[in-house]
Motif scaffolding. Structure first.
Motif: not given
Length: 79
Positions: A46-58
């Motif tokens: 769960d990446y969150r930074h400067d109003g951007v959120r991205v949920i992912f898996y590798a």
């Protein structure tokens, strides 16, 4: 790679929001293991930074990121 609903969410972004998402994806791609785990699903990040959120898996080898959710806030104009 985007899967639903992330694909639909990304398609609805403005040009400015897409540019901010691209920057975030570049940061994530550089060190996906450094992104904190999702609170309820340990396989997800769960990446969150400067109003951007991205949920992912590798993938198993970590060479492909599968994006499951994106959110980009509207830019805030400074006064």
């Amino acid at each position: 790679m985007f899967i639903e609903p992330a694909e639909t969410q990304a398609a609805a972004l403005t040009v400015e929001q897409s540019a901010r998402l691209d920057v975030a994806l570049g940061v994530i791609a550089g060190a996906p293991a450094e992104v904190k785990q999702h609170a309820t699903a340990s396989a997800l990040r769960d990446y969150r930074h400067d109003g951007v959120r991205v949920i992912f898996y590798a993938t198993a080898l970590g060479s492909i990121l599968i994006v499951t959710y994106v959110e980009v806030d509207e830019a805030v104009e400074s006064s």
